[in-house]
Design an enzyme around this catalytic site. Structure first.
Site, PDB file in Angstrom:
ATOM      1  N   ASN A   1       0.830  -1.194   0.000  1.00 50.30           N
ATOM      2  CA  ASN A   1       0.000   0.000   0.000  1.00 50.30           C
ATOM      3  C   ASN A   1       0.870   1.251   0.000  1.00 50.30           C
ATOM      4  O   ASN A   1       1.944   1.293   0.598  1.00 50.30           O
ATOM      5  CB  ASN A   1      -1.011   0.002   1.154  1.00 50.30           C
TER       6      ASN A   1
ATOM      7  N   GLU B   1       0.151   5.214   0.627  1.00 47.33           N
ATOM      8  CA  GLU B   1      -0.834   6.214   1.051  1.00 47.33           C
ATOM      9  C   GLU B   1      -0.486   7.607   0.537  1.00 47.33           C
ATOM     10  O   GLU B   1       0.636   7.882   0.129  1.00 47.33           O
ATOM     11  CB  GLU B   1      -0.941   6.227   2.575  1.00 47.33           C
TER      12      GLU B   1
ATOM     13  N   GLU C   1      -2.935  -4.918  -2.942  1.00 47.37           N
ATOM     14  CA  GLU C   1      -3.451  -5.889  -3.899  1.00 47.37           C
ATOM     15  C   GLU C   1      -3.473  -5.318  -5.309  1.00 47.37           C
ATOM     16  O   GLU C   1      -3.002  -5.945  -6.267  1.00 47.37           O
ATOM     17  CB  GLU C   1      -4.875  -6.333  -3.516  1.00 47.37           C
TER      18      GLU C   1
END
Length: 158
Positions: free
Chosen positions: A61, A63, A74
């Site tokens: 991930n 951010e 994913e």
């Protein structure tokens, strides 16, 4: 009126019960949590995908202060696979997460709605179910295709 019950089948494994190939993929997803950029949520997620030629690709991930442009692990892995190896099929994906203290979660974390839809699209693109491994230190869930998590999904693949 009629009521229908829809059930999902999720296999529950310990790490030791996994195949060697699944262990490698899980290990890569765990390692990918260390690459996460998550200064806001402090929730580090890693993913790894296995392609049909044995290539493994990681994602994590990323951010952003503008939350809408944040990228989940994913989708990071799936989109990297599609962009880097457009002629290879994704066979499986593994997902792992760490909490704000850097500890791996005991129970598996599941993909968000956007990632579930991306997995549906990937299955449609590749024409087959993608095996999903959700890692937790206590349990590992193995799921035969995204339809087990989203049985009434929007898809052209069946």
């Amino acid at each position: 009126m009629e009521k229908r019950k829809i059930e999902s089948i999720i296999e529950v494994y310990s790490y030791e019960e996994l195949t060697e190939a699944d262990k490698l993929l899980v290990d890569m997803s765990i390692e990918s949590t260390n690459r996460s950029y998550s200064p806001y949520s402090h929730f580090c997620v890693g993913a790894a995908v296995l392609l049909d030629d044995g290539t493994m690709i990681h994602g994590c991930n990323q951010e952003n202060a503008a939350y809408g442009v944040t990228m989940c692990a994913e989708r990071s892995a799936l989109f990297t696979a599609g962009a880097s190896f457009p002629d290879k099929k994704v066979v499986s994906i593994s997902i792992a997460a760490k909490d704000e203290h850097g500890q791996l979660l005991e129970e598996p974390v599941t993909p968000c709605g956007s990632c579930r839809q991306a997995l549906i699209e990937a299955e449609t693109r590749y024409g087959h179910k993608i095996s999903i491994l959700l890692y937790g230190t206590k349990h590992i869930y193995k799921i035969d295709g995204i339809g087990q998590l989203m049985p009434l999904s929007f898809s052209t693949y069946s």
